[in-house]
Motif scaffolding. Structure first.
Motif, PDB file in Angstrom:
ATOM      1  N   PHE A 330       0.472  -0.869   0.185  1.00 35.91           N
ATOM      2  CA  PHE A 330       0.139   0.404   0.593  1.00 35.91           C
ATOM      3  C   PHE A 330       0.250   1.052   0.247  1.00 35.91           C
ATOM      4  O   PHE A 330       0.848   1.585   0.652  1.00 35.91           O
ATOM      5  N   PRO A 331       1.518   1.405  -0.846  1.00 32.51           N
ATOM      6  CA  PRO A 331       2.673   3.089  -1.440  1.00 32.51           C
ATOM      7  C   PRO A 331       1.623   4.149  -1.349  1.00 32.51           C
ATOM      8  O   PRO A 331       2.175   4.847  -0.138  1.00 32.51           O
ATOM      9  N   GLU A 332       0.141   4.374  -0.969  1.00 33.67           N
ATOM     10  CA  GLU A 332      -0.398   5.193  -1.027  1.00 33.67           C
ATOM     11  C   GLU A 332      -0.910   5.572   0.149  1.00 33.67           C
ATOM     12  O   GLU A 332      -1.445   6.913   0.504  1.00 33.67           O
ATOM     13  N   VAL A 333      -0.769   4.276   0.847  1.00 30.28           N
ATOM     14  CA  VAL A 333      -1.743   5.222   2.952  1.00 30.28           C
ATOM     15  C   VAL A 333      -0.576   5.805   3.335  1.00 30.28           C
ATOM     16  O   VAL A 333       0.936   5.901   3.443  1.00 30.28           O
ATOM     17  N   ARG A 334      -1.178   6.638   4.563  1.00 26.49           N
ATOM     18  CA  ARG A 334      -0.862   7.297   4.999  1.00 26.49           C
ATOM     19  C   ARG A 334      -1.179   7.848   6.570  1.00 26.49           C
ATOM     20  O   ARG A 334      -2.383   7.534   6.657  1.00 26.49           O
ATOM     21  N   TRP A 335      -0.203   8.264   7.626  1.00 21.09           N
ATOM     22  CA  TRP A 335      -1.438   8.438   8.397  1.00 21.09           C
ATOM     23  C   TRP A 335      -2.646   9.065   8.457  1.00 21.09           C
ATOM     24  O   TRP A 335      -1.827  10.494   8.416  1.00 21.09           O
ATOM     25  N   PRO A 336      -3.592   9.431   9.223  1.00 20.26           N
ATOM     26  CA  PRO A 336      -3.100   8.531  10.667  1.00 20.26           C
ATOM     27  C   PRO A 336      -4.725   7.131  10.278  1.00 20.26           C
ATOM     28  O   PRO A 336      -5.287   6.118  10.681  1.00 20.26           O
ATOM     29  N   GLN A 337      -4.381   7.004   8.478  1.00 18.84           N
ATOM     30  CA  GLN A 337      -5.209   5.472   8.098  1.00 18.84           C
ATOM     31  C   GLN A 337      -4.398   4.495   9.657  1.00 18.84           C
ATOM     32  O   GLN A 337      -3.468   4.211   9.597  1.00 18.84           O
ATOM     33  N   GLN A 338      -5.424   3.451   9.142  1.00 24.69           N
ATOM     34  CA  GLN A 338      -5.029   2.550   9.884  1.00 24.69           C
ATOM     35  C   GLN A 338      -5.212   1.124   9.160  1.00 24.69           C
ATOM     36  O   GLN A 338      -6.192   1.210   7.906  1.00 24.69           O
ATOM     37  N   LEU A 339      -4.062   0.073   9.444  1.00 21.27           N
ATOM     38  CA  LEU A 339      -4.518  -1.180   8.058  1.00 21.27           C
ATOM     39  C   LEU A 339      -4.807  -2.778   9.128  1.00 21.27           C
ATOM     40  O   LEU A 339      -4.640  -2.516  10.348  1.00 21.27           O
ATOM     41  N   GLU A 340      -5.059  -3.531   8.373  1.00 15.95           N
ATOM     42  CA  GLU A 340      -5.758  -4.580   9.456  1.00 15.95           C
ATOM     43  C   GLU A 340      -4.595  -5.647   8.797  1.00 15.95           C
ATOM     44  O   GLU A 340      -4.674  -5.436   7.092  1.00 15.95           O
ATOM     45  N   VAL A 341      -4.843  -6.342   9.370  1.00 13.46           N
ATOM     46  CA  VAL A 341      -3.808  -7.537   8.835  1.00 13.46           C
ATOM     47  C   VAL A 341      -4.740  -9.475   8.248  1.00 13.46           C
ATOM     48  O   VAL A 341      -5.227  -9.687   9.948  1.00 13.46           O
ATOM     49  N   GLN A 342      -4.473  -9.621   7.715  1.00  7.90           N
ATOM     50  CA  GLN A 342      -5.420 -10.543   7.231  1.00  7.90           C
ATOM     51  C   GLN A 342      -4.353 -12.283   7.742  1.00  7.90           C
ATOM     52  O   GLN A 342      -2.994 -12.180   6.286  1.00  7.90           O
TER      53      GLN A 342
END
Length: 638
Positions: A330-342
Motif C-alpha cells: 500500500f504505497p499510497e496510505v498515510r497516517w492516520p490511516q490504519q490497516l487490518e492484517v489478514q
C-alpha cells in the motif's frame, strides 16, 4: 484461507493441540513417524477426537496410503475427513490396512478399546510417538494439559547499533510450582533455520528471566541475526502464558524502544497497524509460528473498512521471520490511516517497526482482532449498574516534556461503527475536559492531539500529567461489543523521539459483574486487585511508570498501592507505599521513589511488583535516556 486449527477460544482458552504439533522438537519426530507409516503400505486412520485434520494442517497426510478413516462418535458419521467418508470404528477389522494410526495423544486407553477390532499382525500407532521427553512435561499424565505447553515466541535481533532484550520474572514459583522452572529455547534465523537450542535453569524462585541478544550472540558464536526465539517454560503452575517485555537498545543513546509479549495464540486477524507518515517506513514482522510454510498470497493487509486485500506474494518458510513493508503493498496510505492484517492463524501477534528518515525508530505491536463477537444491545443500558462500564485508560504524559495523541482502533469484525468519547482527568481524579468523537465509521481513521484538546478547553493539569479514558458514547447512535481499543502515540519534545502503545478496554473497579468483567487474571470476575510487573532499565537509563486508577463506578477514594523492589535473584530489597485518587493517576520514576543506595543494592536486572489488594490499577512502563530518547508500552500482570 486460514489454517484449519483451533488456537484460542474465549470460552475454553488456549488450545494445546496445535502447540503440541507445532513444537520445534515435534518436527523430527513427525518425520520419523511418517517415514515408518509410508514404509508399511496401507494405513487406517482412527480419529476419535476429531484431530486428524488439524494434524494434516501441520504434517500433511497426503504422502500416506490411507485406506479409510474411522470415528467413534455416532454423530460424526456422514462427515468427510481427509477426503474419506468416515466409517464407524466397529468396521475397522475390514480396513485391509497394515497399520492403524490413532490421531490422539494419551491414546493407550483408546487403543485398548479397539484391539479386538484389529486383525493379527496389524500395528497400532498413535500421536504419542510425537511426545516431548518426559523431563519437559509438567503433567506427564495428561499430555495436552496447557501447563505442558507454556510457550511463546520472542523477537530477537542483534545487528550493528541494534540489540534486543526479553525480560520477565519467575512468577510460577509464587503460584505454587513445586520447583523453580527451567526454560527451553530454540532460536530460528530469519529463514527459519535453527541457530541454537539450549536450556537454562532460572537461578532462584522469583528471579529475573533475561535473554539478551548480545549474550546469546557471544554464547553461540553467532554473527548478525534477526530471529524468532521459541520459549518453553518447564515446570510451571496455574499460569501457562509466558509474558514478557521486549526492549530494543543500541550503541547510540538515541536507540531505545520497547513492546509487549507476542500473545501465544495465532489469530485470523490483527488490527491497529498504523500507516506511515511521509518521512516514515512501517515494517511489520511476520513470525511464522508453525512448522509449515505460509503459502504465497495467504497473508495480506487491507485498509481498515475496505474489502480490498493485498497479499504477500512470496511463501514464508516454517518458523521464518518476514519483514513486510507496508509500502510494498500500500504505497499510497498515510497516517492516520490504519490497516487490518489478514493473518490466517499463521503467526502470533506481530510487532511492527516505524523507521523515521532522521534515523530514529520505534517498535510496537498490533492486537488480536476478534471475529467471534456480535453487537451487544445491553451495553448502552449498563450505566445504571456499571456507570461508565467499559473504559480504555491511557496516559497523558507530562505535558511540558511530551505531546500525546490518541486514535481509536476497530478491533472486531462486528464493529461497523464506534460510538466513542474521551474523558480527560487530572492526576488528582478531577475531570478537566471531554472530546466527543461521535459515531465513527469503521473506515474512519481519526487521530486526536490530546494536548490540543486540553489547550482548547483551557484545561489545567495541576500535576503536569493525567490520563484519558475512552468510553462508549451513544449520543449519536451506534453499537458496541465490549472490545474497545485504541492506539496512543507520544513524542518527546526535546528529541522528537516517539513511542506508541495500544490496548483494549475493560470494566474497572465495581463489584457488579458483566460477562466476566471486571476481568481477573487468576479467577472469576470481579478482578479488584493489582499485581503488575515493572522491569527496570540499567543505568544510565531511568525507568518510569504511569499508574492509572480507572473506576466504572465510584470506588475507594484512594488506592493502597505498594511498590515492592526485588533484585535479579528475586530477593526483596525494599518496599514503599503510594496512594492514587480514584479516577486519578501517578507518573513516577524509579530514581524518585527509591534512593541511590537502595537502587545500588538492587543492582542490574532488578524489577518492581506493583501490588494493591483494594483496587485494579492499569499501568504503563517505560525508560528515559535523559533528553535523548524514551520508550513506553502498557504493563502486564501475573
Amino acid at each position: 484461507m486460514s489454517l484449519k486449527i483451533e488456537t484460542f477460544s474465549n470460552a475454553k482458552g488456549g488450545n494445546s493441540f496445535f502447540k503440541a504439533l507445532g513444537h520445534p522438537l515435534t518436527v523430527a519426530k513427525a518425520a520419523d513417524l511418517y517415514a515408518r507409516l509410508r514404509a508399511v503400505g496401507k494405513v487406517a486412520i482412527y480419529d476419535p477426537h476429531g484431530m486428524a485434520e488439524g494434524l494434516h494442517e501441520f504434517y500433511p497426510l497426503d504422502s500416506l496410503d490411507i485406506a479409510s478413516v474411522y470415528v467413534q462418535r455416532v454423530e460424526d458419521l456422514g462427515k468427510v475427513v481427509l477426503g474419506h467418508s468416515v466409517q464407524p470404528v466397529t468396521a475397522l477389522s475390514s480396513s485391509g490396512a497394515s497399520t492403524v494410526l490413532v490421531t490422539a495423544f494419551d491414546a493407550g486407553r483408546l487403543m485398548d478399546h479397539i484391539r479386538h477390532l484389529v486383525p493379527a499382525g496389524v500395528t497400532l500407532l498413535s500421536l504419542d510417538e510425537l511426545r516431548l521427553p518426559a523431563a519437559m512435561l509438567t503433567n506427564a499424565n495428561r499430555y495436552l494439559d496447557p501447563l505442558n505447553f507454556a510457550t511463546n515466541f520472542g523477537f530477537l535481533r542483534d545487528a550493528p547499533g541494534q540489540h534486543t532484550r526479553i525480560i520477565t520474572a519467575d512468577y510460577w514459583s509464587g503460584l505454587g510450582a513445586p520447583a523453580v522452572p527451567r526454560v527451553w529455547y530454540c532460536l530460528f534465523d530469519q529463514s527459519g533455520v535453527i541457530l541454537a537450542q539450549w536450556q537454562d535453569q532460572i537461578p532462584a524462585a522469583g528471579a529475573s528471566l533475561i535473554i539478551d541478544s548480545q549474550e546469546v550472540r557471544a554464547r553461540f558464536g553467532l554473527g548478525d541475526f534477526t530471529a524468532s526465539l521459541f520459549i518453553h517454560v518447564l515446570g510451571v503452575a496455574r499460569h501457562d502464558i509466558v509474558k514478557y517485555a521486549l526492549d530494543v537498545y543500541g550503541d547510540d543513546d538515541t536507540v531505545l524502544s520497547c513492546t509487549h509479549d507476542a500473545n501465544a495464540w495465532p489469530s485470523d486477524l490483527f488490527a491497529g497497524l498504523p500507516a506511515p507518515k511521509d518521512d516514515e517506513t512501517v515494517v511489520m514482522w511476520v513470525q511464522n509460528s508453525h512448522p509449515v510454510p505460509i503459502p504465497a498470497n495467504a497473508v495480506g493487509i487491507n485498509l481498515m473498512g475496505s474489502d480490498e486485500v493485498r497479499y504477500v506474494p512470496t511463501a514464508i518458510p516454517p518458523f521464518a521471520c518476514y519483514a513486510l513493508n507496508v509500502a510494498d503493498l500500500f504505497p499510497e496510505v498515510r497516517w492516520p490511516q490504519q490497516l487490518e492484517v489478514q493473518a490466517g492463524r499463521y503467526f502470533v501477534r506481530p510487532r511492527y517497526e516505524v523507521h523515521v528518515k532522521n534515523g530514529r525508530s520505534r517498535m510496537a505491536h498490533v492486537n488480536v482482532e476478534r471475529n467471534d463477537l456480535v453487537i451487544d444491545p445491553n451495553i448502552p443500558n449498563l450505566t445504571q449498574q456499571l456507570g461508565k462500564s467499559y473504559i480504555l485508560p491511557a496516559p497523558i504524559l507530562p505535558v511540558a516534556q511530551f505531546q500525546s495523541t490518541m486514535q481509536p482502533n476497530p478491533m472486531s469484525t462486528a464493529q461497523v461503527d464506534l460510538p466513542i468519547a474521551a474523558i480527560f482527568y487530572d492526576a488528582t481524579g478531577v475531570e478537566v475536559a471531554r472530546h466527543a468523537f461521535g459515531c465513527l465509521q469503521r473506515s474512519d481513521s481519526v487521530a486526536v492531539d490530546m494536548n490540543a484538546i486540553l489547550a482548547e478547553q483551557a484545561a489545567k493539569l495541576t500535576s503536569g500529567s493525567g490520563h484519558v479514558e475512552l468510553v462508549y458514547d451513544f449520543a449519536q447512535g451506534g453499537g458496541a461489543d465490549g472490545w474497545l481499543h485504541g492506539l496512543f502515540r507520544y513524542t518527546q519534545r526535546s528529541s522528537g523521539h516517539i513511542a506508541e502503545t495500544s490496548f483494549g478496554g475493560h470494566v474497572f473497579n465495581t463489584v457488579m459483574t458483566y460477562k466476566n468483567e471486571p476481568q481477573s487474571y487468576v479467577g472469576a470476575a470481579p478482578g479488584l486487585s493489582t499485581r503488575l510487573f515493572l522491569r527496570l532499565g540499567d543505568a544510565p537509563l531511568d525507568s518510569f511508570c504511569h499508574l492509572i486508577y480507572p473506576a466504572s463506578t465510584p470506588w475507594h477514594a484512594q488506592s493502597d498501592t505498594h511498590l515492592i523492589l526485588f533484585n535479579r535473584m528475586g530477593e526483596q530489597i525494599a518496599q514503599t507505599k503510594i496512594s492514587i485518587p480514584c479516577s486519578g493517576s501517578l507518573h513516577w520514576r524509579y530514581s524518585e521513589v527509591f534512593d541511590t543506595a537502595t537502587r545500588q543494592r538492587a543492582g542490574d536486572g532488578a524489577y518492581i511488583i506493583i501490588r494493591d489488594v483494594t483496587c485494579r490499577l492499569f499501568g504503563y512502563h517505560g525508560m528515559v535516556n535523559g533528553d535523548s530518547a524514551f520508550c513506553m508500552d502498557h504493563m502486564f500482570g501475573f
